[in-house]
Structure formats: structure tokens, C-alpha cells
Design a protein around this motif. Sequence first.
Motif, mmCIF file in Angstrom:
data_model
loop_
_atom_site.group_PDB
_atom_site.id
_atom_site.type_symbol
_atom_site.label_atom_id
_atom_site.label_comp_id
_atom_site.label_asym_id
_atom_site.label_seq_id
_atom_site.Cartn_x
_atom_site.Cartn_y
_atom_site.Cartn_z
ATOM 1 N N TYR A 1 0.826 -1.201 0.000
ATOM 2 C CA TYR A 1 0.000 0.000 0.000
ATOM 3 C C TYR A 1 0.866 1.258 0.000
ATOM 4 C CZ TYR A 1 -4.150 -2.784 1.149
ATOM 5 O OH TYR A 1 -5.188 -3.677 1.114
ATOM 6 N N GLY A 2 0.362 2.298 -0.652
ATOM 7 C CA GLY A 2 1.025 3.594 -0.644
ATOM 8 C C GLY A 2 0.665 4.386 -1.881
ATOM 9 N N ARG A 3 0.746 5.702 -1.768
ATOM 10 C CA ARG A 3 0.468 6.544 -2.935
ATOM 11 C C ARG A 3 1.519 6.285 -4.014
ATOM 12 N NH1 ARG A 3 -3.240 7.361 -3.642
ATOM 13 N NH2 ARG A 3 -4.176 9.250 -2.780
ATOM 14 N N GLY A 4 1.064 5.964 -5.191
ATOM 15 C CA GLY A 4 1.954 5.661 -6.289
ATOM 16 C C GLY A 4 2.305 4.200 -6.433
ATOM 17 N N ALA A 5 1.813 3.347 -5.539
ATOM 18 C CA ALA A 5 2.156 1.924 -5.621
ATOM 19 C C ALA A 5 1.615 1.315 -6.908
ATOM 20 C CB ALA A 5 1.605 1.181 -4.403
ATOM 21 N N GLN A 6 0.344 1.581 -7.212
ATOM 22 C CA GLN A 6 -0.234 1.094 -8.452
ATOM 23 C C GLN A 6 0.071 2.031 -9.612
ATOM 24 O OE1 GLN A 6 -4.448 1.481 -8.847
ATOM 25 N NE2 GLN A 6 -4.669 -0.238 -10.264
ATOM 26 N N ASP A 7 0.092 3.327 -9.331
ATOM 27 C CA ASP A 7 0.166 4.357 -10.387
ATOM 28 C C ASP A 7 1.327 5.305 -10.136
ATOM 29 O OD1 ASP A 7 -0.448 6.051 -12.490
ATOM 30 O OD2 ASP A 7 -2.065 7.065 -11.412
ATOM 31 N N MET A 8 2.568 5.073 -10.610
ATOM 32 C CA MET A 8 3.063 3.824 -11.151
ATOM 33 C C MET A 8 4.526 3.607 -10.771
ATOM 34 S SD MET A 8 3.919 4.743 -15.134
ATOM 35 C CE MET A 8 5.262 3.573 -15.066
ATOM 36 N N GLU B 1 2.178 2.144 -17.036
ATOM 37 C CA GLU B 1 0.959 2.335 -16.238
ATOM 38 C C GLU B 1 0.348 0.967 -15.906
ATOM 39 O OE1 GLU B 1 -0.355 5.113 -15.118
ATOM 40 O OE2 GLU B 1 0.266 6.766 -16.419
ATOM 41 N N HIS B 2 -0.347 0.904 -14.787
ATOM 42 C CA HIS B 2 -0.898 -0.368 -14.324
ATOM 43 C C HIS B 2 -1.878 -0.977 -15.332
ATOM 44 C CE1 HIS B 2 -4.838 1.506 -13.348
ATOM 45 N NE2 HIS B 2 -4.082 2.566 -13.137
ATOM 46 N N SER B 3 -1.764 -2.273 -15.536
ATOM 47 C CA SER B 3 -2.680 -2.968 -16.443
ATOM 48 C C SER B 3 -2.861 -4.432 -16.060
ATOM 49 C CB SER B 3 -2.171 -2.877 -17.889
ATOM 50 O OG SER B 3 -1.018 -3.689 -18.067
ATOM 51 N N ILE C 1 2.089 -3.519 -13.989
ATOM 52 C CA ILE C 1 1.746 -4.474 -12.933
ATOM 53 C C ILE C 1 0.260 -4.394 -12.607
ATOM 54 C CG2 ILE C 1 4.062 -4.345 -11.935
ATOM 55 C CD1 ILE C 1 2.700 -2.600 -9.681
ATOM 56 N N GLY C 2 -0.155 -5.201 -11.635
ATOM 57 C CA GLY C 2 -1.527 -5.171 -11.147
ATOM 58 C C GLY C 2 -1.638 -4.429 -9.832
ATOM 59 N N GLY C 3 -2.862 -4.187 -9.440
ATOM 60 C CA GLY C 3 -3.146 -3.479 -8.205
ATOM 61 C C GLY C 3 -4.528 -2.879 -8.273
ATOM 62 N N ASP C 4 -4.799 -1.969 -7.348
ATOM 63 C CA ASP C 4 -6.119 -1.332 -7.330
ATOM 64 C C ASP C 4 -6.041 -0.071 -6.478
ATOM 65 O OD1 ASP C 4 -8.763 -0.948 -7.915
ATOM 66 O OD2 ASP C 4 -9.489 -2.783 -6.965
ATOM 67 N N GLY C 5 -7.135 0.717 -6.527
ATOM 68 C CA GLY C 5 -7.257 1.892 -5.672
ATOM 69 C C GLY C 5 -6.572 3.131 -6.184
ATOM 70 N N GLY D 1 -6.746 6.697 -4.767
ATOM 71 C CA GLY D 1 -7.597 6.627 -3.581
ATOM 72 C C GLY D 1 -6.805 6.295 -2.332
ATOM 73 N N PRO D 2 -7.485 6.278 -1.174
ATOM 74 C CA PRO D 2 -6.794 6.025 0.092
ATOM 75 C C PRO D 2 -6.306 4.590 0.234
ATOM 76 C CG PRO D 2 -9.163 6.164 0.431
ATOM 77 C CD PRO D 2 -8.908 6.595 -0.973
ATOM 78 N N GLY D 3 -6.865 3.674 -0.559
ATOM 79 C CA GLY D 3 -6.465 2.276 -0.451
ATOM 80 C C GLY D 3 -5.622 1.796 -1.610
ATOM 81 N N GLU D 4 -4.905 2.701 -2.276
ATOM 82 C CA GLU D 4 -4.101 2.308 -3.431
ATOM 83 C C GLU D 4 -3.040 1.285 -3.047
ATOM 84 O OE1 GLU D 4 -1.130 4.253 -6.836
ATOM 85 O OE2 GLU D 4 -2.101 5.545 -5.349
ATOM 86 N N TYR D 5 -2.951 0.227 -3.857
ATOM 87 C CA TYR D 5 -1.933 -0.778 -3.572
ATOM 88 C C TYR D 5 -1.438 -1.424 -4.863
ATOM 89 C CZ TYR D 5 -5.395 -4.504 -4.373
ATOM 90 O OH TYR D 5 -6.330 -5.340 -4.934
ATOM 91 N N ALA D 6 -0.243 -1.978 -4.786
ATOM 92 C CA ALA D 6 0.321 -2.793 -5.856
ATOM 93 C C ALA D 6 0.155 -4.253 -5.488
ATOM 94 C CB ALA D 6 1.801 -2.469 -6.049
ATOM 95 N N ASP D 7 -0.181 -5.062 -6.474
ATOM 96 C CA ASP D 7 -0.282 -6.505 -6.279
ATOM 97 C C ASP D 7 1.127 -7.080 -6.399
ATOM 98 O OD1 ASP D 7 -0.662 -9.223 -6.399
ATOM 99 O OD2 ASP D 7 -2.231 -9.153 -7.927
ATOM 100 N N VAL D 8 1.672 -7.468 -5.267
ATOM 101 C CA VAL D 8 3.062 -7.925 -5.221
ATOM 102 C C VAL D 8 3.276 -9.168 -6.084
ATOM 103 C CG1 VAL D 8 4.875 -8.811 -3.686
ATOM 104 C CG2 VAL D 8 3.466 -6.868 -2.972
#
Length: 367
Positions: free
Chosen positions: A93-100, A155-157, A332-336, A339-346
Amino acid sequence: MDLDLFLTEAEELLAIPSTADRPENLYRALEFVLATLGPGFTAERFESNGKPSALVYSGKTRPRFRVILNAHLDVVPATPERFRPRRDGTRLYGRGAQDMKISALIQARVFRELAASLPYPIALQLVTDEEVGGRDGTRYQLERGVRGEFVVIGEHSGLRIVAESKGLLTASVHATGRAAHSAYPWLGENALLTLMKGIDGLMAAYPPVTEEVWRTTINLARIETTNQALNQIPADATAWLDIRYPPEDSDFDGRTSDEITKHLSAHCPPGVTVTVANLDPPHKADPTTDYVAKLRRAAENQGYSAEFLRKHGAADGRFYYQHGIDAVIFGIGGDGQHGPGEYADVTTIEPYCRALTEFLGSLAFAG
């Protein structure tokens, strides 16, 4: 890949609040990623309107690249705790984890490992302004002659491939009226009411959507008037519009600002004027090229579908599209996102790294 070591490095990058209003942190994030590359590369630096960017490659002279790996290191604003990354199972989790930022670090790692040994030139393009339009990063570099045959934007996909994304235009709609005391409305003309007739006409042509659809959409972002008195009839009113359109919409794609202004104005009554502020084209890449086929195969070999996606938001690929250069989004994958719950799928980190490595290696045998 030593995943634990990579995640530690990723958390350091995520902890940098690299937002547009903190220019010193844009530089920090850029220098952080450049430092991970080590020596032996040329890092060509650019700056436009206080936004730094870099283009990294092997050799002393910039060539026309066969592949450009493009990544942005800026993020949208967030509360302080969003810049304190944390892991929870397979989520980072963290700002920028998914994006990017995570995809950016992986691209940097793959570039570091392969750039000097590939029999063709590749580049790592790092920018810090994508979240505020991309004009001072990717577009600025293109204006200064940076060219390539194919671009992978990280960018996340979820290891799927985005070959199309919508264009973006912003516009204002303005109405004028006549001020008067609100107790005597027949003596005035309410500009807000006139404006709303214009908005109603535009929303009738482009109705609000309640589910995902691939068509032009209009967001009414703001309505304002200079009137400050409750008992006064407003003499002016302005609305802000955010319009997203696909490449197939011939009312927007390929049109000039004047042509689009005329088109939008046709849906408004007399007394309402439209002004186009910014106009960015959509992005579309040829899904049948050998580049795309090899990238899809590399993702499929990691157990992913590599299906095609369409992106409703604008991305830096639109600037390459203007120059006739195919660019796809692949990350990579992830969601949020945002938003406040942004995360990267490890669990997608290592497959993404392997897919990029395989893709670039496969081009070595393509002549």
C-alpha cells in the motif's frame, strides 16, 4: 529478482511525496531511480516549467530507439500517511504503488540488466509531470527529437495491454445576462438559468453514464458566477467541462479547437459561448504489429491473458500517437488508483519483470 530487497527499495521511493506542488520531491524521485541504474549509461536531462525528466541509454549519442520504456514518477496529492508504505500479505500500500512507481522501478531494473547487451538501442524515459498533463515531460522530450519505434508505458494494467485510450479536452461554457434586484426579476436576465439551458443541451447529446461504456463523456466539473449577493440576479455564469472521447468519435478526433467549439456550441442556446481550453488527442496503437504480438506472448508465458484493454483516462501515449509512434500501456496489477487504499499486487512484480525481459530479448531475433 530478490523480491524482499526490491520491495525495500520500492518503499523508499513510495515514501517520497513527489507531487506537483513539491518540485524538490520531483527531483528526489527522479534522482532516486537514476541512482538505481548505476554507472555506464548516458542520462540526458530535461526540464520544462520546473518539471524534470530524463532519458537514459547506452552510448554517447542519442539514437532512434527501437523500444522506449516510459514511466512517470509523480503522484497525485495524498494525506501524509499515504506516503508511509506498508505491506499486507500480497499487497503493498502507498500513494503511487499502483500508479506507477513500482512499474517504474521494474522498468529501470530491466533496462539496467539488458540495455548494454541488446543488439539494438533502447531507452528508459522517466518523467515527473504525467499526473498534471504530461506536456513538460514526454511531450517536451518528443519536441526535442526523441524518437522510437515502439513504446511500453508502465501504467498499471495487470499484465494486460492497453492499445487505446481516450482523448481529453477541457472547455468552459459562458453565459451573460442582466443584473437586477431579485425582487424584480422581470428587470433582469439570470445568466445561471441561461447557462443551465446550455448544459442541458450538452448533457442531452452526451448523457451521463452509470456503467462503463466506450463513448464520449462529459463531466460538469464546476459552475460559478461573480455574483456575491443573494438578492441580485447574476449577470454572468461559467461552467467547466472535462470531456473524454475515443478515437472513433469523428466529432472530436482529428478536429481543430475551432471545429469542436462550433460542434459544442450547436447544442447550446443563443447567449451561451463555448471556449476550448486544452485539446489532447486520443491514443491508439496498431494491435496487429509484431511488437504487440511478442509482448502479448511474453505476458502469456507468465500465465496472464494479455488481453486488450481500453483506457478511459488520458495517458502519455497520446503524444507518441501524434508522431505516428505506437505506444501501449503494460504494467503491474493493483487497485485503488488515486484513492486512500491504493496498492500494488506484489504477485505481479516478478512476472512483469520476466515478461519485459522476454519481450526485449525476443526482439533481438527479429532482425
